[in-house]
Scaffold this active site. Structure first.
Site, PDB file in Angstrom:
ATOM      1  N   LYS A   1       0.650  -1.175  -0.114  1.00  0.00           N
ATOM      2  CA  LYS A   1       0.065   0.111   0.032  1.00  0.00           C
ATOM      3  C   LYS A   1       0.885   1.244   0.137  1.00  0.00           C
ATOM      4  CE  LYS A   1      -0.295  -0.047   5.233  1.00  0.00           C
ATOM      5  NZ  LYS A   1      -1.148  -0.822   6.289  1.00  0.00           N
TER       6      LYS A   1
ATOM      7  N   ARG B   1     -10.720  -0.302  14.662  1.00  0.00           N
ATOM      8  CA  ARG B   1     -10.757   0.337  13.415  1.00  0.00           C
ATOM      9  C   ARG B   1     -11.697  -0.377  12.735  1.00  0.00           C
ATOM     10  NH1 ARG B   1      -5.007   1.059  10.518  1.00  0.00           N
ATOM     11  NH2 ARG B   1      -5.252  -1.049   9.651  1.00  0.00           N
TER      12      ARG B   1
ATOM     13  N   HIS C   1      -6.002  -7.637  12.900  1.00  0.00           N
ATOM     14  CA  HIS C   1      -4.834  -6.488  12.873  1.00  0.00           C
ATOM     15  C   HIS C   1      -4.311  -6.106  14.405  1.00  0.00           C
ATOM     16  CE1 HIS C   1      -1.853  -4.258  10.986  1.00  0.00           C
ATOM     17  NE2 HIS C   1      -2.545  -2.939  11.402  1.00  0.00           N
TER      18      HIS C   1
ATOM     19  N   ARG D   1       1.892 -10.856   7.152  1.00  0.00           N
ATOM     20  CA  ARG D   1       1.262  -9.573   6.410  1.00  0.00           C
ATOM     21  C   ARG D   1       2.358  -8.763   6.679  1.00  0.00           C
ATOM     22  NH1 ARG D   1      -4.111  -9.663   8.776  1.00  0.00           N
ATOM     23  NH2 ARG D   1      -3.405  -7.937   9.892  1.00  0.00           N
TER      24      ARG D   1
ATOM     25  N   TYR E   1      16.728  30.205   7.283  1.00  0.00           N
ATOM     26  CA  TYR E   1      15.518  30.778   8.109  1.00  0.00           C
ATOM     27  C   TYR E   1      15.653  31.049   9.549  1.00  0.00           C
ATOM     28  CZ  TYR E   1      13.450  30.735   3.444  1.00  0.00           C
ATOM     29  OH  TYR E   1      13.090  30.923   2.055  1.00  0.00           O
TER      30      TYR E   1
ATOM     31  N   CYS F   1      15.024  24.014   4.649  1.00  0.00           N
ATOM     32  CA  CYS F   1      14.145  24.692   3.902  1.00  0.00           C
ATOM     33  C   CYS F   1      13.307  24.005   3.026  1.00  0.00           C
ATOM     34  CB  CYS F   1      15.027  25.698   2.912  1.00  0.00           C
ATOM     35  SG  CYS F   1      16.251  26.833   3.868  1.00  0.00           S
ATOM     36  N   MET F   2      12.616  24.450   1.983  1.00  0.00           N
ATOM     37  CA  MET F   2      11.707  23.637   1.092  1.00  0.00           C
ATOM     38  C   MET F   2      12.585  22.667   0.270  1.00  0.00           C
ATOM     39  SD  MET F   2       8.538  24.843  -1.414  1.00  0.00           S
ATOM     40  CE  MET F   2       7.711  25.613  -0.340  1.00  0.00           C
ATOM     41  N   ASP F   3      13.441  23.317  -0.248  1.00  0.00           N
ATOM     42  CA  ASP F   3      14.155  22.719  -1.430  1.00  0.00           C
ATOM     43  C   ASP F   3      15.848  22.440  -1.064  1.00  0.00           C
ATOM     44  OD1 ASP F   3      11.827  23.268  -2.951  1.00  0.00           O
ATOM     45  OD2 ASP F   3      12.549  25.314  -3.086  1.00  0.00           O
TER      46      ASP F   3
HETATM   47  C1  LIG Z   1      -0.143  -1.758   6.975  1.00  0.00           C
HETATM   48  C2  LIG Z   1      -0.835  -3.036   7.553  1.00  0.00           C
HETATM   49  C3  LIG Z   1       0.021  -4.123   7.575  1.00  0.00           C
HETATM   50  C4  LIG Z   1       1.429  -4.095   7.336  1.00  0.00           C
HETATM   51  O1  LIG Z   1       2.071  -3.329   8.654  1.00  0.00           O
HETATM   52  P1  LIG Z   1       3.626  -3.314   8.965  1.00  0.00           P
HETATM   53  O2  LIG Z   1       3.526  -2.795  10.671  1.00  0.00           O
HETATM   54  O3  LIG Z   1       4.026  -2.373   8.006  1.00  0.00           O
HETATM   55  O4  LIG Z   1       3.898  -4.775   8.995  1.00  0.00           O
HETATM   56  C5  LIG Z   1      -0.683  -5.323   7.988  1.00  0.00           C
HETATM   57  N1  LIG Z   1      -2.036  -5.629   7.903  1.00  0.00           N
HETATM   58  C6  LIG Z   1      -2.888  -4.407   7.659  1.00  0.00           C
HETATM   59  C7  LIG Z   1      -4.266  -4.693   7.713  1.00  0.00           C
HETATM   60  C8  LIG Z   1      -2.330  -3.103   7.498  1.00  0.00           C
HETATM   61  O5  LIG Z   1      -3.236  -2.276   7.360  1.00  0.00           O
END
Ligand SMILES: *Cc1c(COP(=O)(O)O)cnc(C)c1O
Length: 386
Positions: free
Chosen positions: A37, A135, A169, A228, A269, A316-318
């Protein structure tokens, strides 16, 4: 492109990615879902996704439909799971692209089922169970357990849905204090009891999964059918060093200007830094618009030549400035590692009071990605239309 590549760039080491994948796969001893993601945490979703697919990942996961379609458009055929919500009007697209959707409650299951029936297809889904993250997911704690099970049972019986998996999760699997460990074990036990209750009603799942990076590092016994990992694949996060994982991203820039300032000169700055002695100052063409967090101003150092160059004054920005007084070997054009192998993103994130995820995700589209294999560039991705 020449110009962009000589300014500031992010090297993405695909060999490090492969090494991390294999290390985690051996540790978990089960199927792998690679989390890609947010453009693979800023590393480039297509290159990372293709690499993980070649390595045999059972699944890839993204946050939304657009990210999933980017992978399909790039030729990735591996199963893809969307973690987040997709409005039901996109069910035909999900089905057409063979994308697996998360189902987080009975109402969504019903809406997806109807939409799939309307287009004459079957949508593949994974049920999400909320065991303590608060969540997404079917609620199932304490007195909500029986109702949660009943809602999941009804969802699984809906037509035009194929329920392939179930997952939860963890909220604190990356923290090792006793309270966090107890909470993670409670989440895991609740998830297992929920799955058992469904199995007792004749519903089984091909893929039961719960382990994010923190759990792969700290609770490999919770691997179930699939793990995951996200951040650990990229060689960052809690446990990355202990497990021998290698940072995949190296954010680099090249010194654009060097000058010597007398003692007592203010820099940048706000004049927040004043030279204490004659100072050999380097100007770097990277700033917060490239993803170098401004809150790191006067608090960090980068790696240049044979060692460290402290950052001076406001970022700075850049651009930003560094002290090269003790780095005479560094010249105009010399490479500087902002973070990577010598200067780990984990360390920089600590200084900034954040997590390495935010640092790699912050590297923006002005920064081209250069993909490395066997130490050689095998591809470049510019993120700007030129
Ligand atoms: C982002 C996410 C992960 C991975 O999390 P990490 O901490 O980067 O391993 C796994 N499962 C779900 C549902 C997530 O949203």
């Amino acid at each position: 492109m020449e110009q962009m590549l000589k300014r500031t760039w992010a090297e993405i080491d695909l060999d490090a990615l492969s090494h991390n994948y294999e290390t985690l796969r051996r540790r978990a001893g089960t199927k792998m879902l690679g989390v890609v993601k947010a453009d693979a945490y800023g590393h480039g979703a297509l290159w990372v996704g293709r690499t993980l697919e070649k390595l045999g990942a059972a699944y890839l996961a993204v946050a939304n439909l657009d990210e999933a379609r980017e992978l399909r458009k790039g030729g990735i055929t591996a199963p893809i799971l969307i973690f987040g919500h997709t409005p039901e009007e996109y069910v035909p697209l999900l089905i057409a692209h063979r994308i697996t959707q998360t189902v987080s409650c009975e109402a969504k299951a019903a809406a997806y089922s109807q939409a799939a029936a309307a287009c004459g297809g079957t949508l593949q889904v994974h049920l999400k169970v909320d065991t303590g993250m608060s969540r997404l997911g079917f609620l199932c704690a304490a007195e909500q357990f029986e109702e949660g099970v009943a809602a999941a049972v009804r969802s699984c019986a809906l037509p035009n849905l194929h329920v392939e998996g179930i997952f939860t999760h963890f909220a604190v699997s990356d923290e090792t204090d006793a309270e966090s460990e107890a909470f993670t074990r409670e989440q895991y036990d609740l998830f297992c009891r929920f799955v058992s209750a469904l199995e007792a009603r004749g519903i089984s799942f091909a893929l039961r999964h719960c382990a994010n990076s923190g759990a792969v590092a700290n609770y490999p016994e919770m691997a179930l059918d699939m793990v995951r990992p996200g951040i650990l694949l990229y060689g960052c996060g809690q446990g990355a060093e202990r497990l021998g994982l290698r940072p995949v991203m190296r954010l680099k820039t090249a010194v654009s200007t060097i000058k010597t300032l007398p003692a007592g000169t203010s820099v940048s700055y706000g004049r927040t830094y004043r030279t204490k002695a004659p100072t050999r100052l380097g100007v770097l063409p990277i700033g917060y618009a490239d993803g170098l967090l401004r809150c790191l101003s006067n608090r960090c150092a980068f790696y240049a030549g044979d060692g460290i160059a402290p950052q001076l004054g406001r970022i700075c920005m850049d651009m930003c400035m560094v002290d090269l007084t003790d780095r005479p070997e560094v010249q105009v054009g010399s490479e500087v590692e902002i973070f990577g192998i010598h200067n780990r993103a984990d360390k920089l994130a600590d200084i900034a009071g954040t997590i390495p995820y935010e640092l790699t995700c912050a590297v923006n589209k002005r920064v081209p990605r250069v993909f490395l294999k066997d130490g050689k560039a095998v591809g470049t991705e510019l993120r700007m239309y030129l």
